[in-house]
Write a protein that holds these residues in place. Structure first.
Motif, short mmCIF file in Angstrom:
data_model
loop_
_atom_site.label_atom_id
_atom_site.label_comp_id
_atom_site.label_asym_id
_atom_site.label_seq_id
_atom_site.Cartn_x
_atom_site.Cartn_y
_atom_site.Cartn_z
N GLU A 101 58.87 41.54 66.93
CA GLU A 101 57.75 42.48 66.82
C GLU A 101 57.70 43.40 68.04
O GLU A 101 57.49 44.61 67.91
CB GLU A 101 56.42 41.72 66.67
N SER A 102 57.88 42.82 69.23
CA SER A 102 57.85 43.62 70.46
C SER A 102 59.02 44.60 70.49
O SER A 102 58.86 45.77 70.87
CB SER A 102 57.90 42.70 71.68
N ILE A 103 60.20 44.14 70.09
CA ILE A 103 61.37 45.02 70.06
C ILE A 103 61.15 46.16 69.08
O ILE A 103 61.44 47.33 69.37
CB ILE A 103 62.64 44.21 69.69
N THR A 104 60.60 45.84 67.93
CA THR A 104 60.33 46.86 66.91
C THR A 104 59.36 47.91 67.43
O THR A 104 59.57 49.12 67.27
CB THR A 104 59.77 46.20 65.64
N MET A 105 58.29 47.47 68.08
CA MET A 105 57.30 48.41 68.61
C MET A 105 57.91 49.28 69.71
O MET A 105 57.63 50.48 69.80
CB MET A 105 56.09 47.65 69.15
N GLY A 106 58.76 48.68 70.55
CA GLY A 106 59.42 49.46 71.60
C GLY A 106 60.32 50.54 71.04
O GLY A 106 60.35 51.68 71.53
N ILE A 107 61.06 50.20 69.99
CA ILE A 107 61.94 51.18 69.35
C ILE A 107 61.12 52.30 68.73
O ILE A 107 61.46 53.48 68.85
CB ILE A 107 62.82 50.48 68.29
N LEU A 108 60.03 51.94 68.07
CA LEU A 108 59.19 52.96 67.44
C LEU A 108 58.57 53.90 68.47
O LEU A 108 58.44 55.11 68.24
CB LEU A 108 58.11 52.29 66.60
N GLU A 109 58.18 53.35 69.63
CA GLU A 109 57.65 54.20 70.70
C GLU A 109 58.68 55.24 71.13
O GLU A 109 58.37 56.43 71.29
CB GLU A 109 57.24 53.35 71.90
N LEU A 110 59.91 54.79 71.32
CA LEU A 110 60.98 55.71 71.74
C LEU A 110 61.32 56.69 70.62
O LEU A 110 61.58 57.87 70.87
CB LEU A 110 62.22 54.91 72.15
N PHE A 111 61.31 56.22 69.39
CA PHE A 111 61.61 57.07 68.24
C PHE A 111 60.60 58.21 68.12
O PHE A 111 60.95 59.35 67.78
CB PHE A 111 61.61 56.21 66.97
N ARG A 112 59.34 57.90 68.41
CA ARG A 112 58.27 58.89 68.24
C ARG A 112 58.14 59.84 69.42
O ARG A 112 57.36 60.79 69.37
CB ARG A 112 56.95 58.16 67.97
N MET A 113 58.87 59.58 70.49
CA MET A 113 58.88 60.51 71.63
C MET A 113 59.70 61.75 71.28
O MET A 113 60.56 61.72 70.39
CB MET A 113 59.52 59.84 72.85
N SER A 114 59.47 62.80 72.02
CA SER A 114 60.31 63.99 71.85
C SER A 114 61.66 63.75 72.52
O SER A 114 61.80 62.89 73.39
CB SER A 114 59.64 65.21 72.48
N GLU A 115 62.64 64.52 72.11
CA GLU A 115 63.97 64.40 72.73
C GLU A 115 63.89 64.71 74.22
O GLU A 115 64.60 64.11 75.03
CB GLU A 115 64.94 65.36 72.03
N ALA A 116 63.02 65.65 74.59
CA ALA A 116 62.86 66.01 76.01
C ALA A 116 62.31 64.83 76.81
O ALA A 116 62.75 64.58 77.95
CB ALA A 116 61.93 67.21 76.14
N GLU A 117 61.37 64.09 76.24
CA GLU A 117 60.81 62.92 76.94
C GLU A 117 61.86 61.84 77.14
O GLU A 117 61.95 61.23 78.21
CB GLU A 117 59.62 62.37 76.14
N ARG A 118 62.67 61.61 76.12
CA ARG A 118 63.74 60.62 76.26
C ARG A 118 64.79 61.09 77.25
O ARG A 118 65.37 60.28 77.99
CB ARG A 118 64.37 60.32 74.89
N SER A 119 65.03 62.39 77.30
CA SER A 119 66.00 62.93 78.24
C SER A 119 65.56 62.70 79.68
O SER A 119 66.38 62.39 80.56
CB SER A 119 66.19 64.43 77.99
N VAL A 120 64.27 62.82 79.94
CA VAL A 120 63.74 62.57 81.29
C VAL A 120 64.00 61.12 81.69
O VAL A 120 64.38 60.83 82.83
CB VAL A 120 62.23 62.89 81.35
#
Length: 406
Positions: free
Chosen positions: A355-374
């Motif tokens: 459940e924690s892994i799933t929520m972590g992935i969804l948080e990253l998925f819902r970020m913008s590409e620019a946020e993940r790039s940072v």
């Protein structure tokens, strides 16, 4: 300075602290001689071009290398693995003194089975020994289920304490390891934290492989990639559980496992049985392709079972992930999680908790590409400052000089 590099593994085996480390020391004016075994890791079979004999000398990129016989093995058998370690430790102790030139300092890599050889050489040449602790023995052996709890654990524990206390200095890969060693009686001033680095040379290569990129990316996928060993202690069934959850929640998320290990076939069978269509396995790839593979992902995953030992461990893939400049999903508690928090390079989730892994992935998925790039850029900056090879070599060099001044 003359340095003896004592290690069971060396190139052509995939060993990040092997030839690149030696060449970096040579570039700083030091003379380095290597005492090692015949190459057989990770497959447990002697490499093509080598035949086991009592001793073999070779000059590898201007580095003198002495190879000694050992029992080749790297499978799930605890007995065979121990024989592999012990055999090199014994041949190094028996033949090493007759092969090497007098060193100023001995650098011994990781295995406590090198304790006898390093003690003999230290006494013979009256020089300091620096032990680089990568696995906390006997804990790592017992946790890996290579053997059951038995009287052997008590014997190993006694031997480890002897080796750790006899070394002139210990270096270790994490603050947690240092704390544990001091609790076991090693003086705090005799232990230094020197973070591992990654294979910077190969991870800087741009060996683009469109076929692999296509296999990883798929169509409009958000790729969570795990690269490395698929063993018991990685606890990857939890990741499969998360993949099952995400098939219903967010079909765009795709998991890719790159590498191999004793659990790979069982995991592949489980994926088929559970009809997990959002998981792809790719066989172990040559080092020069890993830069392309890591950069093809959206998120890089680290996961280990939730044990006390792993909370003070920093898996080697973390350095490669940080170097690649991609955001990281950290499924390990303790020192590893601290690196991600301190660097701002990704998200930390609870290990063995789908459940924690799933929520972590969804948080990253819902970020913008620019946020993940940072996040990715933060990780690379942190690596360059604290975990790079040049930073690590400088730490070792300073330790060697301090010991020689005593």
């Amino acid at each position: 300075m003359r340095i003896l590099f004592l290690t069971q593994w060396f190139q052509p085996e995939p060993f990040f602290k092997g030839l690149p480390f030696v060449k970096a020391l040579q570039a700083r004016g030091h003379q380095v001689e290597v005492l090692t075994g015949f190459p057989n890791y990770p497959g447990g079979k002697i490499y093509s071009g080598y035949n086991i004999r009592p001793w073999k000398f070779e000059l590898m990129d201007d580095v003198p290398v002495h190879r000694l016989a050992l029992f080749p093995s790297h499978d799930a058998s605890g007995v065979k693995r121990i024989l592999n370690y012990l055999s090199f430790g014994l041949t190094a102790a028996a033949f090493g003194p007759f092969l090497i030139k007098k060193p100023d300092v001995i650098y011994a890599y990781n295995l406590v089975t090198l304790g006898l050889a390093s003690s003999i050489l230290r006494t013979l040449y009256r020089c300091p020994v620096v032990y680089d602790i990568q696995d906390l023995w006997p804990d790592s052996v017992m946790h890996s289920e290579m053997m059951k709890q038995s009287i052997l654990q008590s014997i190993l524990n006694t031997w480890c304490r002897f080796v750790y206390r006899k070394a002139s200095h210990l270096t270790t890969l994490s603050p947690g390891f240092k704390a544990e060693l001091t609790e076991r009686g090693v003086p705090e001033e005799n232990v230094s934290v020197v973070y591992n680095w990654c294979d910077e040379k190969h991870l800087s290569m741009a060996d683009k492989d469109d076929a692999i990129i296509s296999e990883i990316r798929g169509k409009e996928s958000f790729v969570v990639l795990f690269a490395g060993t698929m063993g018991i202690m990685q606890g990857l069934d939890t990741v499969l559980d998360s993949a099952h959850m995400l098939m219903k929640i967010e079909p765009k998320v795709k998991f890719v496992f790159v590498g191999g290990g004793i659990e790979q076939k069982r995991l592949e069978q489980s994926v088929v049985q559970r009809n997990l269509t959002n998981i792809t396995f790719i066989e172990r790839q040559p080092p020069e392709k890993m830069n392309t593979i890591l950069k093809a992902a959206d998120v890089l995953l680290v996961h280990l079972k939730d044990t006390v030992l792993f909370r003070i461990t920093i898996p080697s893939k973390i350095q490669a992930y940080l170097f690649s400049g991609k955001p990281i999903l950290m499924g390990v508690q303790g020192d590893s999680a601290d690196i991600i928090r301190d660097s701002g390079a990704g998200k930390v989730v609870k290990p063995e908790n789908p459940e924690s892994i799933t929520m972590g992935i969804l948080e990253l998925f819902r970020m913008s590409e620019a946020e993940r790039s940072v996040m990715g850029k933060n990780g690379r900056k942190y690596y360059d400052k604290k975990l790079s090879m040049q930073a690590g070599v400088s730490c070792f060099e300073n330790i060697f000089y301090r010991l020689l001044e005593k």
